[in-house]
Write an enzyme that holds these catalytic residues in place. Structure first.
Site, PDB file in Angstrom:
ATOM      1  N   ASP A  34       5.117   3.567   6.267  1.00 20.25           N
ATOM      2  CA  ASP A  34       4.937   1.946   7.100  1.00 20.25           C
ATOM      3  C   ASP A  34       6.208   2.624   8.099  1.00 20.25           C
ATOM      4  O   ASP A  34       6.534   2.241   9.135  1.00 20.25           O
ATOM      5  CB  ASP A  34       4.640   1.005   6.463  1.00 20.25           C
ATOM      6  CG  ASP A  34       4.268  -0.935   7.846  1.00 20.25           C
ATOM      7  OD1 ASP A  34       4.401   0.134   8.795  1.00 20.25           O
ATOM      8  OD2 ASP A  34       3.706  -1.273   6.817  1.00 20.25           O
ATOM      9  N   TYR A 125       0.882   1.087  -3.803  1.00 19.37           N
ATOM     10  CA  TYR A 125      -0.140   0.644  -3.833  1.00 19.37           C
ATOM     11  C   TYR A 125      -0.701   1.156  -4.974  1.00 19.37           C
ATOM     12  O   TYR A 125      -1.893   0.598  -5.935  1.00 19.37           O
ATOM     13  CB  TYR A 125      -1.058  -0.062  -2.722  1.00 19.37           C
ATOM     14  CG  TYR A 125      -0.485  -0.761  -1.959  1.00 19.37           C
ATOM     15  CD1 TYR A 125       0.393  -1.394  -1.929  1.00 19.37           C
ATOM     16  CD2 TYR A 125      -1.535  -1.226  -0.483  1.00 19.37           C
ATOM     17  CE1 TYR A 125       0.901  -2.671  -1.164  1.00 19.37           C
ATOM     18  CE2 TYR A 125      -1.589  -2.111   0.232  1.00 19.37           C
ATOM     19  CZ  TYR A 125      -0.267  -2.876   0.382  1.00 19.37           C
ATOM     20  OH  TYR A 125       0.035  -4.082   0.443  1.00 19.37           O
TER      21      TYR A 125
HETATM   22  N1  AR6 Z   1       4.643  11.013   6.804  1.00 23.29           N
HETATM   23  C1  AR6 Z   1       3.646  10.922   5.943  1.00 23.29           C
HETATM   24  N2  AR6 Z   1       3.020  10.278   4.337  1.00 23.29           N
HETATM   25  C2  AR6 Z   1       4.605   9.032   3.896  1.00 23.29           C
HETATM   26  C3  AR6 Z   1       5.486   9.230   4.662  1.00 23.29           C
HETATM   27  C4  AR6 Z   1       5.663   9.835   6.256  1.00 23.29           C
HETATM   28  N3  AR6 Z   1       6.445   9.625   6.855  1.00 23.29           N
HETATM   29  N4  AR6 Z   1       6.059   8.304   3.909  1.00 23.29           N
HETATM   30  C5  AR6 Z   1       5.619   8.100   2.763  1.00 23.29           C
HETATM   31  N5  AR6 Z   1       4.634   8.640   2.629  1.00 23.29           N
HETATM   32  P1  AR6 Z   1       3.584   3.845   0.597  1.00 23.29           P
HETATM   33  P2  AR6 Z   1       0.896   2.111   0.233  1.00 23.29           P
HETATM   34  C6  AR6 Z   1       3.540   8.770   1.646  1.00 23.29           C
HETATM   35  O1  AR6 Z   1       3.915   3.358  -0.095  1.00 23.29           O
HETATM   36  O2  AR6 Z   1       0.277   2.534  -1.197  1.00 23.29           O
HETATM   37  C7  AR6 Z   1       4.663  -0.230   2.512  1.00 23.29           C
HETATM   38  O3  AR6 Z   1       5.459  -1.417   2.337  1.00 23.29           O
HETATM   39  C8  AR6 Z   1       4.158   7.860   0.075  1.00 23.29           C
HETATM   40  O4  AR6 Z   1       4.364   9.547  -0.638  1.00 23.29           O
HETATM   41  O5  AR6 Z   1       3.245   4.141   2.395  1.00 23.29           O
HETATM   42  O6  AR6 Z   1      -0.327   2.373   0.666  1.00 23.29           O
HETATM   43  C9  AR6 Z   1       2.728  -1.181   3.675  1.00 23.29           C
HETATM   44  O7  AR6 Z   1       3.791  -2.055   4.505  1.00 23.29           O
HETATM   45  C10 AR6 Z   1       2.799   8.062  -0.524  1.00 23.29           C
HETATM   46  O8  AR6 Z   1       1.677   9.107  -0.435  1.00 23.29           O
HETATM   47  O9  AR6 Z   1       1.585   3.393   1.349  1.00 23.29           O
HETATM   48  C11 AR6 Z   1       2.408  -1.434   2.472  1.00 23.29           C
HETATM   49  O10 AR6 Z   1       2.924  -2.834   2.392  1.00 23.29           O
HETATM   50  C12 AR6 Z   1       1.280   7.182   0.703  1.00 23.29           C
HETATM   51  O11 AR6 Z   1       2.702   8.097   2.323  1.00 23.29           O
HETATM   52  C13 AR6 Z   1       2.406  -0.973   1.584  1.00 23.29           C
HETATM   53  O12 AR6 Z   1       3.409  -0.170   1.483  1.00 23.29           O
HETATM   54  C14 AR6 Z   1       1.320   6.079   0.752  1.00 23.29           C
HETATM   55  O13 AR6 Z   1       2.416   5.382   0.793  1.00 23.29           O
HETATM   56  C15 AR6 Z   1       1.326  -0.006   1.623  1.00 23.29           C
HETATM   57  O14 AR6 Z   1       0.872   1.034   0.057  1.00 23.29           O
END
Ligand code: AR6
Length: 180
Positions: A34, A125
């Site tokens: 995000d 999450y």
């Molecule tokens: N490109 C692709 N994947 C990514 C990137 C990127 N640039 N950066 C991180 N990931 P998360 P959630 C991966 O925590 O669990 C946020 O604060 C990461 O390694 O981003 O759905 C929101 O505002 C992981 O495998 O999302 C919410 O509050 C995946 O993306 C909360 O986090 C998802 O990790 C949502 O949590």
């Protein structure tokens, strides 16, 4: 057969019609993917998010999705979806499936031909990656999404291997970047 690709890399670089953001229900940015999407898209994305109707401060409940413009990203749209906090938002499996389905439905209804997903809920999450990948891939393989080129952007070799196993049935280790 639906077109599903896997790339080890940064989703903000995706050259697709719609990039899916793993947002929270307030939808005004956060950490993880995000934060990366908001940084790359610039302030226009935050402005677009603020215009999305909020009920008690909540713009997108878990399992739903909202679409906005994409600011400075190459993509036309950002589709913001909220996955479940594993074991807290329940039933987690139904909510995660619904997050994928709602995102794909919005892409279709906005005439998108291609869409990029991160591993929704697999970061802060806490969703177990193997379970999440099984759900993600089974939704993306549904016949109603055949017209979409679907690309998963995974952020580590381990996560990429988990997704490869879910799509192809074998744990092939990927090198960066790997369009399959
Ligand atoms: N490109 C692709 N994947 C990514 C990137 C990127 N640039 N950066 C991180 N990931 P998360 P959630 C991966 O925590 O669990 C946020 O604060 C990461 O390694 O981003 O759905 C929101 O505002 C992981 O495998 O999302 C919410 O509050 C995946 O993306 C909360 O986090 C998802 O990790 C949502 O949590």
């Amino acid at each position: 057969m639906n077109t599903i690709k896997i790339i080890l890399g940064d989703i903000t670089k995706a050259d697709v019609d719609a990039i899916v953001n793993a947002a929270n229900s307030v939808m005004l940015g956060g950490g993880g993917v995000d934060g990366a999407i908001h940084r790359a898209a610039g302030p226009k994305l935050l402005e677009a998010c603020k215009k999305v109707k909020a009920i008690n401060g909540e713009r997108c409940p878990a399992g739903e999705a909202r679409i906005t413009e994409a600011g400075n990203l190459k993509a036309k749209y950002v589709i913001h979806t909220v996955g479940p906090r594993y074991g807290i938002d329940t039933p987690s499996e139904t909510l995660l499936a619904s997050a994928y389905r709602s995102s794909l439905d919005l892409a279709i209804s906005h005439a998108c031909k291609s869409i990029a997903f991160p591993a929704i809920s697999c970061g802060v999450y806490g969703y177990p990656p193997e379970e999440a990948a099984g759900i993600a891939v089974s939704i993306c393989q549904r016949p109603e999404y055949e017209s979409l080129a679907i690309i998963f952007y995974l952020f580590s070799e381990k996560m990429t291997a988990v997704w490869m196993k879910a799509v192809y049935g074998s744990p092939v280790l990927a090198k960066s970047p790997v369009p399959i």
